[in-house]
Scaffold this motif. Structure first.
Motif, short mmCIF file in Angstrom:
data_model
loop_
_atom_site.label_atom_id
_atom_site.label_comp_id
_atom_site.label_asym_id
_atom_site.label_seq_id
_atom_site.Cartn_x
_atom_site.Cartn_y
_atom_site.Cartn_z
N ARG A 199 0.84 -1.21 0.00
CA ARG A 199 0.00 0.00 0.00
C ARG A 199 0.86 1.25 0.00
O ARG A 199 0.62 2.19 -0.78
CB ARG A 199 -0.93 0.01 1.21
N GLU A 253 -8.33 2.05 10.10
CA GLU A 253 -9.02 0.96 10.77
C GLU A 253 -8.87 1.03 12.29
O GLU A 253 -9.72 0.57 13.03
CB GLU A 253 -8.48 -0.37 10.22
N ASP A 262 -8.82 1.28 5.13
CA ASP A 262 -7.76 0.41 5.65
C ASP A 262 -6.79 1.16 6.56
O ASP A 262 -6.35 0.64 7.58
CB ASP A 262 -7.01 -0.23 4.48
N SER A 319 -10.64 -7.87 4.20
CA SER A 319 -9.27 -7.52 4.61
C SER A 319 -9.21 -7.07 6.07
O SER A 319 -8.19 -7.25 6.73
CB SER A 319 -8.70 -6.42 3.70
N GLN A 320 -10.28 -6.49 6.58
CA GLN A 320 -10.35 -6.07 7.98
C GLN A 320 -11.39 -6.92 8.71
O GLN A 320 -12.19 -7.61 8.08
CB GLN A 320 -10.71 -4.58 8.08
#
Length: 878
Positions: free
Chosen positions: A126, A345, A342, A406-407
């Motif tokens: 990222r 989070e 993301d 993803s989370q």
């Protein structure tokens, strides 16, 4: 007076200590904060002030400035164009500066590159991708040479040609190159049209090679050999390529009409400085994990590397409400919003605030102004989207990604709640429309795992807002088959709501039509224990009471075992010789113990721990047995007794099963086997004689058992790795000590041949746990095959479970009955099994395939073909 004086003295001392502990902000800290918070109020007014603040800062510290800029770029992606403008302004040299003095902006850029290289070396995808976006803006601003930018993008596209490249690595590399191309495309296309075309072609070639993998995670549960992608499902890489195709077809004329480019204002198009040539890079190879185990810093535990699949997200709204993510503007907006999700989070409140402030970082006209806003702009054709709908759609898309988001799911759920609190008048309606859209998609082959997560989100969201919902809208759906996805969804939501509140409260929120027992929406009784032997008229009531009294009196486990032996002899001597006495005794003992522990979790755990010896005796195959590993029949009886006792509260069935596995009363394989044989009967989904099928209740049991088996292997391997490291360290210390004590030649280390008892024990335990893991996976696979493709003449009478659901059958689903929908749902859980546990299945592919699919050799069976096709895709054979 003395007391008051003493109190004041203590207070003054505490104040003094607080002042001593107070963090003093240094000038560097203030400048760093100013850079990171740049634009929070008014980016146009703050730009010259921040530029001057950087120039006036003494002493000049380039690494410090570049670090602050890297943090800002990688943690606030929506500000990247404005940080590019700041750096461009720092290229301007004031008249008071000597012409031979290095340009401040270039010095910062050169050091920024060092940080980018560090991100790349760590394979921090990222941060690497966001830095490339920054470089792309600088290329458009005229600070970076086009040829070096093309070379940078080519180095990432080269990853797609690596032998055996994983999809996760390829997708992230393609996103890094593609997003940089979206931004810098106009400059790069003018510089080298062929290079741009080659980049896009290479990404298309890779995307076309992943067709089968896409089919397995495309948010659809169609049990068909046809590759079917729902209309509302879009894949991230395909969306990126479609956006690039649109731009490339127009030769990247102009720019993406939502990306601000403030660095091109005020005649900046003629900005002429020596362009910086980005150094050449090589993307580091993929990290190969030893035995699939990772132990990253900050992780809770070493975990097997999760299989990465194509990423499909669900579209909720039309293109006039939220941007089409397959267009350049729509893709950029969604990418920025997902990055914000993301990055923040760790703080859902801050994440919600930033999401609602996102329009300030876009060009005017991208989103409609908030109601009551004083900001006015002319509506832009094809834009003027609704912010809240776009944000909610993006969050739900990330939440419903298969096989795993993803989370953690709770983050997305709580984030939507925060948005509704911050902007109830706009976020609330967007949530309501999203719920209705997802509900209508349930009958359009929406994946069963997506439906499960949808039900969990809906129930939790309702619990945060008083369980208020217009249930009357769905009353007509009560005429559908009881196992129709919409009916199953309503039952599941009500069950979850009751867990979050209580039966009577949820009952009051439902319309009368749903309160009717014939509607199969809510039970007449509140969830609770159902002690089978509580009724005095039950023939074994007295026997159960004697056992129950022993538990109430906290009798020793040995005394209870002795009593059960006596009870068993009495039952065998009675006239009821047709009974299975062993099963009956186990049922009485287990249910009586659960009845004692039904008051609270602490009572349950205390009861299990106090009578572990009794439970192990019951599981060993005979009440009086003192050891052994147990037998399948005895353990199945224990699980059946648990499920029968908690049949009115299915949540407790999973909880008690988990505790029995934790204390090794039963094995994960026992739970898997019991679920396929008895689960749906006890769960209230099917009756004896009906076809085998799986619902979300059975899937939860299977998942709990598989996660337990897999988790034990991971923990055992971590322990082995720790012991080996300790052993190596001890040997190294011994050698070092020997080297210091012995003059001249070092003697051979006698400890090299010494075995470590703890390590040997851990290796044996790991070997046993690996066998257990393999057995659980194998039993699950065999269970699905038995459900979906039973042998001819088998016990499964459902013809639909033996055949795939072709287009004709699917189009005629309005006539489906309970068995048809049960078969469809079981196919859906098989898909979820092979894709979620693919990393584990791939380790034992040959063994599992040989054992489970051997009987299909030479057999023409569409169901068997589909089972193998899904298996081969999940295990990387197709």
């Amino acid at each position: 007076m003395s007391y008051r004086y003493g109190g004041n003295r203590k207070r003054y001392r505490d104040d003094y200590e607080d002042r001593r502990r107070e963090v003093i902000e240094t000038p560097e800290d203030r400048l760093k904060t100013a850079i990171i918070k740049f634009g929070e109020v008014d980016v146009v007014e703050e730009l010259p002030r921040l530029e001057q603040q950087i120039r006036d800062f003494q002493p000049l510290n380039i690494p410090f400035l570049s670090e602050a800029l890297r943090i800002s770029v990688t943690e606030q992606p929506y500000k990247i164009p404005f940080y590019a403008t700041l750096l461009r302004n720092l290229y301007n040299t004031p008249d008071s500066i000597h012409e031979n003095t290095p340009v401040l902006g270039r010095l910062i850029l050169e050091d920024f590159w060092k940080g980018f290289q560090a991100y790349l070396d760590k394979v921090a995808w990222r941060e690497t991708r966001l830095c490339i976006q920054f470089f792309a803006h600088l290329t458009v601003a005229g600070l970076i040479s086009p040829e070096s930018m093309v070379a940078l993008l080519q180095s990432f596209v080269a990853v797609l040609d690596e032998f055996g490249v994983s999809h996760g690595r390829a997708k992230k590399a393609a996103q890094a190159a593609g997003e940089g191309l979206i931004i810098a495309g106009p400059v790069l296309k003018a510089h080298s049209p062929s290079s741009v075309n080659d980049l896009i072609t290479a990404m298309h070639t890779y995307s076309e090679s992943t067709t089968n993998a896409k089919w397995l995670v495309a948010l659809s549960s169609r049990a068909s050999n046809e590759i079917i992608i729902p209309e509302n499902a879009h894949e991230v890489l395909d969306s990126l390529l479609n956006a690039l195709d649109i731009l490339n077809a127009a030769d990247f004329a102009g720019t993406v009409d939502c990306i601000p480019q403030p660095y091109l204002k005020d005649g900046a198009t003629t900005f002429d400085v020596p362009k910086y040539d980005l150094p050449s890079v090589l993307v580091p190879p993929e990290i190969i994990e030893v035995e699939g185990i990772t132990s990253e810093a900050g992780s809770d535990e070493g975990r097997i590397k999760r299989e990465e699949w194509p990423e499909y997200y669900f579209r909720v709204f039309s293109n006039d409400v939220s941007p089409d993510p397959t267009t350049p503007a729509g893709y950029v907006i969604r990418s920025n919003l997902v990055d914000t999700l993301d990055i923040f989070e760790i703080n859902r409140k801050e994440s919600a605030r930033l999401l609602l402030e996102y329009p300030k970082w876009n060009l005017p006209g991208t989103f409609k102004p908030k109601p009551g806003s004083t900001i006015e702009h002319e509506p832009v054709v094809g834009k003027d989207w609704q912010l809240d709908s776009t944000v909610i759609e993006t969050i739900l898309g990330a939440y419903l990604v298969l096989p795993q988001s993803s989370q953690k799911p709770i983050y997305y759920i709580s984030l939507i709640t925060e948005l509704c609190k911050l902007s109830p008048s706009t976020a609330g309606p967007a949530v309501g429309k999203s719920i209705r859209k997802l509900y209508s998609a349930l009958a359009e082959s929406l994946d069963v795992e997506v439906a499960r997560r949808f039900a969990e989100w809906f129930a939790v969201h309702m619990s945060n807002f008083g369980f208020q919902w217009v249930w009357k809208e769905w009353v007509p759906d009560l005429l559908l088959s009881p196992q129709h996805p919409k009916r199953a969804f309503i039952r599941r939501v009500v069950e979850l709501e009751i867990r979050l509140a209580y039966h009577e409260r949820i009952l009051k929120t439902l319309p009368p039509e749903m309160e009717d027992p014939e509607a199969y929406v809510i039970s007449e009784q509140a969830p609770g224990a159902a002690f089978e032997y509580e009724d005095p008229s039950h023939p074994h009531h007295e026997a159960a009471q004697t056992v129950l009294n022993l538990f109430r009196g906290r009798a020793n486990a040995e005394d209870v075992i002795t009593h059960l032996d006596t009870l068993k002899s009495m039952l065998e001597a009675s006239d009821e010789g047709h009974m299975d006495v062993d099963s009956l005794v186990r049922s009485i003992a287990v249910q009586s113990l659960l009845n004692i522990g039904s008051r609270s979790f602490s009572h349950l755990l205390n009861g299990i721990e106090r009578y572990l010896a009794l439970l192990r005796s019951l599981a060993s195959g005979g009440v009086s047995s003192s050891g052994g590993q147990g037998n399948a029949k005895a353990k199945s009886d224990i699980l059946t007794a648990v499920a029968s006792f908690w049949r009115r509260n299915r949540q407790m069935v999973g909880i008690v099963f988990d505790k029995l596995m934790q204390y090794q009363i039963v094995d994960p394989t026992d739970v898997v086997g019991w679920t396929f044989v008895n689960g749906s009967i006890v769960g209230g989904v099917r009756e004896p004689g009906m076809p085998l099928n799986l619902s979300v209740f059975e899937w939860d049991l299977l998942k709990g058992a598989l996660d337990k088996a897999n988790g034990r292997v991971i923990i055992a391997r971590r322990k082995i790795a720790t012991l080996r490291k300790e052993d190596d360290d001890a040997r190294a210390r011994a050698k070092a000590k020997q080297g210091m004590e012995v003059d001249g030649e070092i003697k051979p280390d006698e400890t090299d041949n010494v075995e470590n008892p703890a390590l040997e024990t851990a290796l044996k335990a790991s070997e046993s746990l690996v066998k257990e893991q393999k057995a659980a996976l194998s039993r699950t696979l065999e269970g699905f095959i038995s459900c979906l493709a039973p042998p001819e003449g088998g016990s499964n009478p459902n013809p639909n479970s033996r055949s795939v659901i072709d287009a004709a059958a699917w189009n005629n689903r309005a006539t489906w009955d309970r068995d048809d929908w049960n078969a469809w749902e079981t196919w859906g859980w098989y898909r979820q099994f092979v894709r979620e546990y693919a990393p584990y299945l791939r380790k034992y592919t040959n063994t599992l395939e040989t054992v489970s699919f051997s009987r299909f050799e030479g057999v023409n069976d569409p169901a068997a073909d589909l089972l193998r096709k899904l298996w081969h895709i999940a295990t990387g054979q197709e």
